[in-house]
Design a protein around this motif. Structure first.
Motif, PDB file in Angstrom:
ATOM      1  N   ASP A   1       0.868  -1.165   0.012  1.00  0.00           N
ATOM      2  CA  ASP A   1       0.084  -0.057   0.198  1.00  0.00           C
ATOM      3  C   ASP A   1       1.088   1.329  -0.037  1.00  0.00           C
ATOM      4  O   ASP A   1       2.110   1.100   0.103  1.00  0.00           O
ATOM      5  CB  ASP A   1      -1.064   0.092   1.146  1.00  0.00           C
ATOM      6  N   GLU A   2       0.186   2.522  -0.245  1.00  0.00           N
ATOM      7  CA  GLU A   2       0.990   3.605  -0.241  1.00  0.00           C
ATOM      8  C   GLU A   2       1.888   3.776   1.073  1.00  0.00           C
ATOM      9  O   GLU A   2       3.032   4.348   1.005  1.00  0.00           O
ATOM     10  CB  GLU A   2       0.156   4.697  -0.375  1.00  0.00           C
ATOM     11  N   THR A   3       1.530   3.624   2.240  1.00  0.00           N
ATOM     12  CA  THR A   3       2.209   3.793   3.437  1.00  0.00           C
ATOM     13  C   THR A   3       3.366   2.831   3.425  1.00  0.00           C
ATOM     14  O   THR A   3       4.303   3.573   3.710  1.00  0.00           O
ATOM     15  CB  THR A   3       1.518   3.526   4.844  1.00  0.00           C
ATOM     16  N   SER A   4       3.434   1.748   3.079  1.00  0.00           N
ATOM     17  CA  SER A   4       4.511   1.038   2.902  1.00  0.00           C
ATOM     18  C   SER A   4       5.567   1.332   2.313  1.00  0.00           C
ATOM     19  O   SER A   4       6.652   1.517   2.255  1.00  0.00           O
ATOM     20  CB  SER A   4       4.187  -0.577   2.773  1.00  0.00           C
ATOM     21  N   MET A   5       5.004   1.717   0.843  1.00  0.00           N
ATOM     22  CA  MET A   5       5.620   2.181  -0.283  1.00  0.00           C
ATOM     23  C   MET A   5       6.784   3.327   0.262  1.00  0.00           C
ATOM     24  O   MET A   5       7.869   3.395  -0.054  1.00  0.00           O
ATOM     25  CB  MET A   5       5.040   2.216  -1.397  1.00  0.00           C
ATOM     26  N   LEU A   6       5.969   4.318   0.955  1.00  0.00           N
ATOM     27  CA  LEU A   6       6.658   5.518   1.367  1.00  0.00           C
ATOM     28  C   LEU A   6       7.794   5.220   2.361  1.00  0.00           C
ATOM     29  O   LEU A   6       8.775   5.752   2.234  1.00  0.00           O
ATOM     30  CB  LEU A   6       5.779   6.692   1.813  1.00  0.00           C
ATOM     31  N   LYS A   7       7.516   4.138   3.194  1.00  0.00           N
ATOM     32  CA  LYS A   7       8.446   3.830   4.288  1.00  0.00           C
ATOM     33  C   LYS A   7       9.676   3.128   3.612  1.00  0.00           C
ATOM     34  O   LYS A   7      10.642   3.582   4.080  1.00  0.00           O
ATOM     35  CB  LYS A   7       7.809   3.132   5.255  1.00  0.00           C
ATOM     36  N   VAL A   8       9.383   2.308   2.752  1.00  0.00           N
ATOM     37  CA  VAL A   8      10.472   1.756   1.857  1.00  0.00           C
ATOM     38  C   VAL A   8      11.448   2.786   1.315  1.00  0.00           C
ATOM     39  O   VAL A   8      12.503   2.868   1.194  1.00  0.00           O
ATOM     40  CB  VAL A   8      10.084   0.636   0.806  1.00  0.00           C
ATOM     41  N   PHE A   9      10.646   3.806   0.643  1.00  0.00           N
ATOM     42  CA  PHE A   9      11.316   4.871  -0.146  1.00  0.00           C
ATOM     43  C   PHE A   9      12.204   5.474   1.000  1.00  0.00           C
ATOM     44  O   PHE A   9      13.394   5.803   0.572  1.00  0.00           O
ATOM     45  CB  PHE A   9      10.218   5.725  -0.794  1.00  0.00           C
ATOM     46  N   GLU A  10      11.584   6.048   1.921  1.00  0.00           N
ATOM     47  CA  GLU A  10      12.497   7.059   2.914  1.00  0.00           C
ATOM     48  C   GLU A  10      13.531   5.978   3.675  1.00  0.00           C
ATOM     49  O   GLU A  10      14.670   6.650   3.450  1.00  0.00           O
ATOM     50  CB  GLU A  10      11.578   7.308   4.100  1.00  0.00           C
ATOM     51  N   GLY A  11      13.479   4.896   3.856  1.00  0.00           N
ATOM     52  CA  GLY A  11      14.440   3.920   4.279  1.00  0.00           C
ATOM     53  C   GLY A  11      15.604   3.907   3.313  1.00  0.00           C
ATOM     54  O   GLY A  11      16.827   3.913   3.829  1.00  0.00           O
ATOM     55  N   LEU A  12      15.264   3.634   2.018  1.00  0.00           N
ATOM     56  CA  LEU A  12      16.290   3.591   1.222  1.00  0.00           C
ATOM     57  C   LEU A  12      16.891   4.932   0.843  1.00  0.00           C
ATOM     58  O   LEU A  12      18.306   4.933   0.815  1.00  0.00           O
ATOM     59  CB  LEU A  12      15.653   3.144  -0.290  1.00  0.00           C
ATOM     60  N   HIS A  13      16.306   5.901   0.987  1.00  0.00           N
ATOM     61  CA  HIS A  13      16.884   7.486   0.816  1.00  0.00           C
ATOM     62  C   HIS A  13      17.735   7.632   1.974  1.00  0.00           C
ATOM     63  O   HIS A  13      18.948   8.022   1.712  1.00  0.00           O
ATOM     64  CB  HIS A  13      15.614   8.401   0.942  1.00  0.00           C
ATOM     65  N   LYS A  14      17.259   7.097   3.013  1.00  0.00           N
ATOM     66  CA  LYS A  14      18.355   7.455   4.231  1.00  0.00           C
ATOM     67  C   LYS A  14      19.741   6.517   3.948  1.00  0.00           C
ATOM     68  O   LYS A  14      20.853   6.898   4.601  1.00  0.00           O
ATOM     69  CB  LYS A  14      17.647   6.822   5.416  1.00  0.00           C
ATOM     70  N   MET A  15      19.436   5.395   3.325  1.00  0.00           N
ATOM     71  CA  MET A  15      20.726   4.592   3.033  1.00  0.00           C
ATOM     72  C   MET A  15      21.714   5.210   1.890  1.00  0.00           C
ATOM     73  O   MET A  15      22.514   4.512   1.490  1.00  0.00           O
ATOM     74  CB  MET A  15      20.355   3.089   3.027  1.00  0.00           C
ATOM     75  N   GLY A  16      21.085   6.309   1.390  1.00  0.00           N
ATOM     76  CA  GLY A  16      21.978   6.867   0.277  1.00  0.00           C
ATOM     77  C   GLY A  16      21.532   6.149  -0.951  1.00  0.00           C
ATOM     78  O   GLY A  16      22.124   6.496  -1.954  1.00  0.00           O
ATOM     79  N   ILE A  17      20.386   5.826  -1.215  1.00  0.00           N
ATOM     80  CA  ILE A  17      19.865   4.979  -2.481  1.00  0.00           C
ATOM     81  C   ILE A  17      18.987   5.868  -3.252  1.00  0.00           C
ATOM     82  O   ILE A  17      17.877   6.264  -2.722  1.00  0.00           O
ATOM     83  CB  ILE A  17      19.501   3.569  -2.294  1.00  0.00           C
ATOM     84  N   VAL A  18      19.280   6.215  -4.337  1.00  0.00           N
ATOM     85  CA  VAL A  18      18.531   7.078  -5.189  1.00  0.00           C
ATOM     86  C   VAL A  18      17.297   6.142  -5.928  1.00  0.00           C
ATOM     87  O   VAL A  18      18.058   5.496  -7.109  1.00  0.00           O
ATOM     88  CB  VAL A  18      19.015   8.213  -6.233  1.00  0.00           C
ATOM     89  N   VAL A  19      16.085   6.292  -5.758  1.00  0.00           N
ATOM     90  CA  VAL A  19      15.135   5.439  -6.438  1.00  0.00           C
ATOM     91  C   VAL A  19      14.067   6.734  -6.652  1.00  0.00           C
ATOM     92  O   VAL A  19      14.003   7.626  -6.243  1.00  0.00           O
ATOM     93  CB  VAL A  19      14.765   4.220  -5.735  1.00  0.00           C
ATOM     94  N   ASP A  20      13.085   6.066  -7.253  1.00  0.00           N
ATOM     95  CA  ASP A  20      11.849   7.182  -7.565  1.00  0.00           C
ATOM     96  C   ASP A  20      10.453   6.524  -7.094  1.00  0.00           C
ATOM     97  O   ASP A  20      10.150   5.336  -7.235  1.00  0.00           O
ATOM     98  CB  ASP A  20      11.961   7.264  -9.263  1.00  0.00           C
ATOM     99  N   GLU A  21       9.751   7.124  -6.555  1.00  0.00           N
ATOM    100  CA  GLU A  21       8.526   6.810  -5.811  1.00  0.00           C
ATOM    101  C   GLU A  21       7.343   7.411  -6.751  1.00  0.00           C
ATOM    102  O   GLU A  21       7.528   8.472  -7.267  1.00  0.00           O
ATOM    103  CB  GLU A  21       8.391   7.266  -4.531  1.00  0.00           C
ATOM    104  N   ARG A  22       6.519   6.656  -7.274  1.00  0.00           N
ATOM    105  CA  ARG A  22       5.203   6.870  -7.984  1.00  0.00           C
ATOM    106  C   ARG A  22       4.118   6.455  -7.328  1.00  0.00           C
ATOM    107  O   ARG A  22       3.938   5.128  -7.046  1.00  0.00           O
ATOM    108  CB  ARG A  22       5.316   5.961  -9.162  1.00  0.00           C
ATOM    109  N   LYS A  23       3.431   7.489  -6.632  1.00  0.00           N
ATOM    110  CA  LYS A  23       2.150   7.089  -5.923  1.00  0.00           C
ATOM    111  C   LYS A  23       1.159   6.338  -6.789  1.00  0.00           C
ATOM    112  O   LYS A  23       0.906   6.778  -7.958  1.00  0.00           O
ATOM    113  CB  LYS A  23       1.559   8.328  -5.380  1.00  0.00           C
ATOM    114  N   PRO A  24       0.441   5.502  -6.216  1.00  0.00           N
ATOM    115  CA  PRO A  24       0.304   5.011  -4.837  1.00  0.00           C
ATOM    116  C   PRO A  24       1.404   4.245  -4.264  1.00  0.00           C
ATOM    117  O   PRO A  24       1.909   4.073  -3.254  1.00  0.00           O
ATOM    118  CB  PRO A  24      -1.185   4.622  -4.752  1.00  0.00           C
TER     119      PRO A  24
END
Ligand SMILES: *Cc1c(COP(=O)(O)O)cnc(C)c1O
Length: 350
Positions: free
Chosen positions: A295-318
């Motif tokens: 769901d959107e909440t899990s996706m955003l949490k994963v995105f933030e987690g990756l971002h903190k580890m220095g990984i650049v990916v791209d989130e597309r809601k939802p």
């Protein structure tokens, strides 16, 4: 010597190579969405019975807005004239045979078909040759938006008999957001001056451009005749530099060999290490894999987690994260580390 006045000339050869075209068929100009409008002015010639435009249901919003507002500007109602193709119920991606079947059924009312070469959301690489052929058999003009395809997958626009194509240069071509865009118009139209066009002085034959003769517009042959204004030096030079890097790397065909392996490696690791994640992208694709989360909440949490580890990916809601290991500068080790981090983040989120 690279004089400013002819700066657009220096990118013609390498641009042609990267899309499988002849130099006369390509030019660098404007930005992508404005080039789509330009192409519709020339190639969308509605008649009483053939006046529709076909795009994907989930086309990039800019393409949707462009086509829809373009129809309105001609006094044509988009709710009637804008047709869309979508995947079968419960499916994520389009099947070539379904697109061809749709064209067979509705083709006689369609003036222009304009799909994307690589779908921005799913990463699907469309069968441009087969779809273009089917469009022509139904009497339609067939254009392509290659924003996510150029520099990512091998293209043969000339041989595939594509009528027109547009792309931007700041995705796989790395030449900076807002950079100068590209345009392809098939050689068969090189001296076709019967179509209306959005003309400007830069489309005038360069021999007579500075004669300032306002009565006679004498277009350059081919794609250059569609240029409007003098191009930005900075963005053209950035594009040129990027195209040189592609040439040094052996061109898209050579990069594609690594790309196929790199993305295959990513797919296999994701399937083994994080099987909870769904991969939307089909086998016919470029670099990108679109990973779908619960769901959107899990996706955003994963995105933030990756971002903190220095990984650049791209989130597309939802629910989607797009991961694109590109062969020009990503390594197999990058892919390995990405999946390791993803697995770690997933432990906290799922
Ligand atoms: C990135 C992208 C655009 C962006 O358009 P600009 O005019 O460059 O801002 C348009 N269409 C597609 C399919 C894209 O992927």
């Amino acid at each position: 010597m690279r004089p400013w006045v002819a700066i657009d000339e220096i990118v013609k050869e390498p641009l042609a190579k990267i899309v499988g075209a002849k130099p006369i068929e390509v030019t660098a100009m404007n930005t992508l969405t404005s080039n789509i409008h330009s192409m519709l002015i020339s190639f969308y010639q509605p008649s009483e019975t053939r006046y529709k435009i076909l795009i994907e249901k989930k086309a990039f919003p800019s393409d949707h807005y462009a086509v829809s507002s373009h129809l309105q500007s001609r006094g044509i109602d988009p709710t009637d004239a804008l047709l869309t193709v979508s995947p079968r119920d419960g499916h994520d991606v389009l099947e070539t045979e379904d697109i061809i079947e749709y064209i067979k059924q509705h083709g006689s009312s369609i003036a222009v078909i304009m799909l994307s070469g690589v779908q921005y959301y799913t990463g699907q690489f469309f069968e441009i040759d087969k779809i273009t052929k089917a469009g022509h058999e139904a009497g339609c003009v067939v254009g392509w938006d290659l924003a996510h395809a150029v520099g990512n997958v091998p293209l043969h626009l000339h041989d595939w008999d594509v009528d027109f194509a547009c792309w931007c240069s700041y995705k796989y071509l790395n030449s900076g957001a807002g950079g100068i865009a590209g345009l392809f118009i098939h050689e068969k139209y090189k001296n076709d001056n019967t179509r209306p066009r959005l003309a400007g002085w830069w489309g005038n034959n360069k021999e007579t451009r500075f004669e300032m003769n306002q009565e006679v517009f004498e277009p350059s042959e081919g794609a250059s005749g569609y240029q409007v204004s003098n191009p930005s030096i900075f963005t053209t030079v950035a594009l040129w530099a990027s195209l040189q890097v592609f040439e040094e790397a052996g061109g898209v065909e050579a990069l594609r060999k690594k790309s196929l392996l790199l993305t295959e490696y990513l797919e296999r690791l994701v399937r083994i290490e994080v099987p909870q994640v769904k991969i939307l992208t089909p086998k016919r694709r470029g670099c990108q894999l679109s990973l779908e989360f619960r769901d959107e909440t899990s996706m955003l949490k994963v995105f933030e987690g990756l971002h903190k580890m220095g990984i650049v990916v791209d989130e597309r809601k939802p629910t989607v994260i797009r991961v694109a290991p590109t062969p020009l500068y990503n390594t197999f080790k990058d892919v390995y580390q990405f999946v390791k981090c993803l697995k770690e983040v997933m432990k906290e989120v799922y």
